[in-house]
Design a protein around this motif. Structure first.
Motif, PDB file in Angstrom:
ATOM      1  N   ARG A   1      35.967  56.504  23.746  1.00 40.75           N
ATOM      2  CA  ARG A   1      36.254  56.991  25.097  1.00 40.75           C
ATOM      3  C   ARG A   1      37.042  58.298  25.020  1.00 40.75           C
ATOM      4  NH1 ARG A   1      37.077  54.265  30.269  1.00 40.75           N
ATOM      5  NH2 ARG A   1      38.589  55.371  31.556  1.00 40.75           N
ATOM      6  N   ILE A   2      36.546  59.332  25.697  1.00 40.40           N
ATOM      7  CA  ILE A   2      37.223  60.620  25.689  1.00 40.40           C
ATOM      8  C   ILE A   2      37.602  61.091  27.095  1.00 40.40           C
ATOM      9  CG2 ILE A   2      36.198  61.393  23.517  1.00 40.40           C
ATOM     10  CD1 ILE A   2      34.151  62.967  25.100  1.00 40.40           C
ATOM     11  N   GLY A   3      37.275  60.302  28.115  1.00 46.55           N
ATOM     12  CA  GLY A   3      37.648  60.692  29.467  1.00 46.55           C
ATOM     13  C   GLY A   3      37.003  59.793  30.501  1.00 46.55           C
ATOM     14  N   ALA A   4      37.243  60.138  31.753  1.00 40.49           N
ATOM     15  CA  ALA A   4      36.664  59.392  32.877  1.00 40.49           C
ATOM     16  C   ALA A   4      36.790  60.238  34.130  1.00 40.49           C
ATOM     17  CB  ALA A   4      37.371  58.053  33.071  1.00 40.49           C
ATOM     18  N   LEU A   5      35.980  59.917  35.131  1.00 40.29           N
ATOM     19  CA  LEU A   5      36.068  60.594  36.426  1.00 40.29           C
ATOM     20  C   LEU A   5      35.878  59.575  37.537  1.00 40.29           C
ATOM     21  CD1 LEU A   5      34.774  64.020  37.516  1.00 40.29           C
ATOM     22  CD2 LEU A   5      34.265  62.051  38.960  1.00 40.29           C
ATOM     23  N   ILE A   6      36.783  59.609  38.510  1.00 42.56           N
ATOM     24  CA  ILE A   6      36.667  58.793  39.714  1.00 42.56           C
ATOM     25  C   ILE A   6      36.437  59.741  40.881  1.00 42.56           C
ATOM     26  CG2 ILE A   6      37.819  57.174  41.275  1.00 42.56           C
ATOM     27  CD1 ILE A   6      37.117  55.964  38.588  1.00 42.56           C
ATOM     28  N   PRO A   7      35.329  59.602  41.616  1.00 40.75           N
ATOM     29  CA  PRO A   7      35.014  60.556  42.686  1.00 40.75           C
ATOM     30  C   PRO A   7      35.846  60.296  43.934  1.00 40.75           C
ATOM     31  CG  PRO A   7      33.387  58.812  42.669  1.00 40.75           C
ATOM     32  CD  PRO A   7      34.296  58.550  41.494  1.00 40.75           C
ATOM     33  N   PRO A   8      35.964  61.283  44.823  1.00 40.74           N
ATOM     34  CA  PRO A   8      36.600  61.058  46.125  1.00 40.74           C
ATOM     35  C   PRO A   8      35.803  60.042  46.939  1.00 40.74           C
ATOM     36  CG  PRO A   8      36.314  63.410  45.671  1.00 40.74           C
ATOM     37  CD  PRO A   8      35.516  62.680  44.641  1.00 40.74           C
ATOM     38  N   LYS A   9      36.456  59.440  47.933  1.00 38.64           N
ATOM     39  CA  LYS A   9      35.755  58.476  48.783  1.00 38.64           C
ATOM     40  C   LYS A   9      34.622  59.141  49.565  1.00 38.64           C
ATOM     41  CE  LYS A   9      39.464  55.095  49.410  1.00 38.64           C
ATOM     42  NZ  LYS A   9      40.334  54.395  50.395  1.00 38.64           N
ATOM     43  N   VAL A  10      34.850  60.360  50.011  1.00 38.82           N
ATOM     44  CA  VAL A  10      33.810  61.101  50.741  1.00 38.82           C
ATOM     45  C   VAL A  10      33.864  62.564  50.292  1.00 38.82           C
ATOM     46  CG1 VAL A  10      32.873  61.783  52.980  1.00 38.82           C
ATOM     47  CG2 VAL A  10      34.062  59.594  52.756  1.00 38.82           C
TER      48      VAL A  10
ATOM     49  N   LYS B   1      26.842  63.735  53.639  1.00 32.37           N
ATOM     50  CA  LYS B   1      28.081  63.441  52.941  1.00 32.37           C
ATOM     51  C   LYS B   1      27.785  62.501  51.771  1.00 32.37           C
ATOM     52  CE  LYS B   1      30.932  65.590  55.776  1.00 32.37           C
ATOM     53  NZ  LYS B   1      31.742  66.765  55.338  1.00 32.37           N
ATOM     54  N   VAL B   2      28.597  62.592  50.732  1.00 26.01           N
ATOM     55  CA  VAL B   2      28.448  61.728  49.559  1.00 26.01           C
ATOM     56  C   VAL B   2      29.585  60.711  49.560  1.00 26.01           C
ATOM     57  CG1 VAL B   2      28.312  61.601  47.052  1.00 26.01           C
ATOM     58  CG2 VAL B   2      27.424  63.626  48.253  1.00 26.01           C
TER      59      VAL B   2
ATOM     60  N   GLY C   1      31.924  66.487  50.769  1.00 25.91           N
ATOM     61  CA  GLY C   1      30.995  67.339  51.489  1.00 25.91           C
ATOM     62  C   GLY C   1      30.761  68.636  50.738  1.00 25.91           C
ATOM     63  N   TYR C   2      30.077  69.550  51.384  1.00 22.73           N
ATOM     64  CA  TYR C   2      29.688  70.823  50.755  1.00 22.73           C
ATOM     65  C   TYR C   2      30.901  71.632  50.300  1.00 22.73           C
ATOM     66  CZ  TYR C   2      27.566  75.469  50.290  1.00 22.73           C
ATOM     67  OH  TYR C   2      27.162  76.692  49.818  1.00 22.73           O
ATOM     68  N   ASP C   3      31.905  71.766  51.149  1.00 31.73           N
ATOM     69  CA  ASP C   3      33.068  72.577  50.807  1.00 31.73           C
ATOM     70  C   ASP C   3      33.780  72.038  49.563  1.00 31.73           C
ATOM     71  OD1 ASP C   3      32.561  74.243  52.922  1.00 31.73           O
ATOM     72  OD2 ASP C   3      34.023  73.311  54.274  1.00 31.73           O
ATOM     73  N   GLU C   4      33.900  70.720  49.483  1.00 32.38           N
ATOM     74  CA  GLU C   4      34.562  70.119  48.318  1.00 32.38           C
ATOM     75  C   GLU C   4      33.741  70.335  47.045  1.00 32.38           C
ATOM     76  OE1 GLU C   4      36.002  68.225  51.993  1.00 32.38           O
ATOM     77  OE2 GLU C   4      33.982  68.462  51.157  1.00 32.38           O
ATOM     78  N   LEU C   5      32.416  70.224  47.164  1.00 30.24           N
ATOM     79  CA  LEU C   5      31.566  70.387  45.993  1.00 30.24           C
ATOM     80  C   LEU C   5      31.540  71.818  45.478  1.00 30.24           C
ATOM     81  CD1 LEU C   5      28.335  68.222  46.415  1.00 30.24           C
ATOM     82  CD2 LEU C   5      30.135  67.989  44.719  1.00 30.24           C
TER      83      LEU C   5
ATOM     84  N   PHE D   1      14.663  68.520  42.414  1.00 29.54           N
ATOM     85  CA  PHE D   1      15.591  69.276  41.579  1.00 29.54           C
ATOM     86  C   PHE D   1      15.041  70.675  41.322  1.00 29.54           C
ATOM     87  CE2 PHE D   1      16.707  64.920  40.660  1.00 29.54           C
ATOM     88  CZ  PHE D   1      18.080  64.952  40.499  1.00 29.54           C
ATOM     89  N   PRO D   2      15.817  71.724  41.597  1.00 31.98           N
ATOM     90  CA  PRO D   2      15.379  73.072  41.217  1.00 31.98           C
ATOM     91  C   PRO D   2      15.503  73.254  39.712  1.00 31.98           C
ATOM     92  CG  PRO D   2      17.615  73.154  42.082  1.00 31.98           C
ATOM     93  CD  PRO D   2      17.146  71.723  42.240  1.00 31.98           C
ATOM     94  N   VAL D   3      14.701  74.127  39.147  1.00 30.30           N
ATOM     95  CA  VAL D   3      14.771  74.395  37.712  1.00 30.30           C
ATOM     96  C   VAL D   3      15.653  75.625  37.513  1.00 30.30           C
ATOM     97  CG1 VAL D   3      13.469  74.903  35.605  1.00 30.30           C
ATOM     98  CG2 VAL D   3      12.483  73.423  37.379  1.00 30.30           C
ATOM     99  N   CYS D   4      16.928  75.381  37.214  1.00 34.64           N
ATOM    100  CA  CYS D   4      17.867  76.506  37.170  1.00 34.64           C
ATOM    101  C   CYS D   4      19.000  76.318  36.169  1.00 34.64           C
ATOM    102  CB  CYS D   4      18.472  76.739  38.562  1.00 34.64           C
ATOM    103  SG  CYS D   4      19.469  75.359  39.172  1.00 34.64           S
ATOM    104  N   GLY D   5      19.035  75.214  35.435  1.00 32.99           N
ATOM    105  CA  GLY D   5      20.209  74.917  34.627  1.00 32.99           C
ATOM    106  C   GLY D   5      21.259  74.301  35.532  1.00 32.99           C
ATOM    107  N   HIS D   6      21.761  73.146  35.158  1.00 39.04           N
ATOM    108  CA  HIS D   6      22.637  72.337  36.022  1.00 39.04           C
ATOM    109  C   HIS D   6      21.977  72.104  37.379  1.00 39.04           C
ATOM    110  CE1 HIS D   6      26.490  71.010  34.368  1.00 39.04           C
ATOM    111  NE2 HIS D   6      26.232  71.899  33.446  1.00 39.04           N
ATOM    112  N   GLU D   7      20.682  71.742  37.286  1.00 40.29           N
ATOM    113  CA  GLU D   7      19.877  71.524  38.486  1.00 40.29           C
ATOM    114  C   GLU D   7      20.400  70.391  39.352  1.00 40.29           C
ATOM    115  OE1 GLU D   7      19.049  69.468  35.018  1.00 40.29           O
ATOM    116  OE2 GLU D   7      18.369  71.540  35.285  1.00 40.29           O
ATOM    117  N   ASP D   8      21.097  69.414  38.746  1.00 36.26           N
ATOM    118  CA  ASP D   8      21.642  68.326  39.558  1.00 36.26           C
ATOM    119  C   ASP D   8      22.720  68.841  40.498  1.00 36.26           C
ATOM    120  OD1 ASP D   8      23.183  68.864  37.306  1.00 36.26           O
ATOM    121  OD2 ASP D   8      23.898  66.805  37.092  1.00 36.26           O
ATOM    122  N   TYR D   9      23.619  69.685  40.001  1.00 33.83           N
ATOM    123  CA  TYR D   9      24.671  70.269  40.839  1.00 33.83           C
ATOM    124  C   TYR D   9      24.059  71.104  41.965  1.00 33.83           C
ATOM    125  CZ  TYR D   9      29.045  72.845  41.855  1.00 33.83           C
ATOM    126  OH  TYR D   9      30.149  73.398  42.445  1.00 33.83           O
TER     127      TYR D   9
END
Length: 222
Positions: free
Chosen positions: A132-141, A190-191, A143-147, A170-178
């Protein structure tokens, strides 16, 4: 939980013979069992396809979809998987990552209770030795500005409700998920974040994720 819900799990693969069976088993071992697993292989030249096919022969929920030419990016295999998906919900899992047993069950509950179009979960980060080298817990909600300031969505934790989000590509652009998450949140979605670790993300030396200079270039392009 709503009856007769099907989740389509999309897994791109390329030369993943060392990790893919473990990733697949983490889906097959889910406490929520109404899913299909679409493994889209991007012309592997190891025995990735044979491994997937062997599992598929013993569990009809697994389908191997072979690409006809290598795309050099997970974006194209993911888009092919989405095109073949039959489920209302689309979830993503990379062929070297794994899910915890209750991931789908807990995430679907979150989405139904919050009437969410998109969700993600927390995740652990391991190296290839399993340390284990790390972890991430996302915010509850989120939006675009936060991302714009930080990508808190691990692709292998994201689930999307296709009854609420019609255009998933997914666009083909490198880091397409983001880039896709930014497009969906800019459109007003909202996520919802499940603030528990429900997946394990593996970082290999030399991967895009481990190359910070390359990542900065992708972010600038996005």
């Amino acid at each position: 939980m709503e009856a007769n819900v099907l989740v389509s799990v999309v897994m791109p693969s390329f030369n993943a013979s060392q990790t893919i069976e473990r990733s697949i088993r983490s889906v097959l071992n889910q406490s929520f069992e109404e899913f299909e697993l679409l493994v889209v292989d991007d012309c592997s030249f190891d025995n990735t396809r044979e491994i997937v096919q062997e599992v598929a022969e013993s569990d009809p929920r697994v389908r191997l979809i072979p690409s006809t030419c290598n795309s050099g990016s997970p974006a194209t295999p993911r888009n092919i998987g989405i095109e073949h998906a039959k489920g209302r919900y689309i979830a993503f899992l990379d062929s070297d990552d794994t899910w915890f047993r209750s991931k789908l069950e807990e995430q679907l509950r979150l989405m139904e209770e919050g009437d969410a179009a998109i969700s993600c979960t927390g995740y652990a980060v391991d190296n290839t030795s399993g340390d284990r080298i790390g972890a991430l817990i996302p915010p509850k909600v989120t939006g675009y500005d936060e991302l714009l300031s930080e990508n808190t969505l691990g692709c292998s934790t994201v689930m999307i409700d296709r009854s609420k989000v019609s255009d998933i590509r997914f666009p083909v652009c490198g880091h397409e998920d983001y880039a896709l998450w930014l497009a969906l949140t800019r459109a007003g979605h909202k996520v919802f974040g499940l603030q528990q670790e429900m997946a394990c993300y593996r970082v290999a030396p030399g991967s895009v994720s481990s190359n910070k200079l390359k990542v900065l270039g992708y972010f600038w392009n996005i």
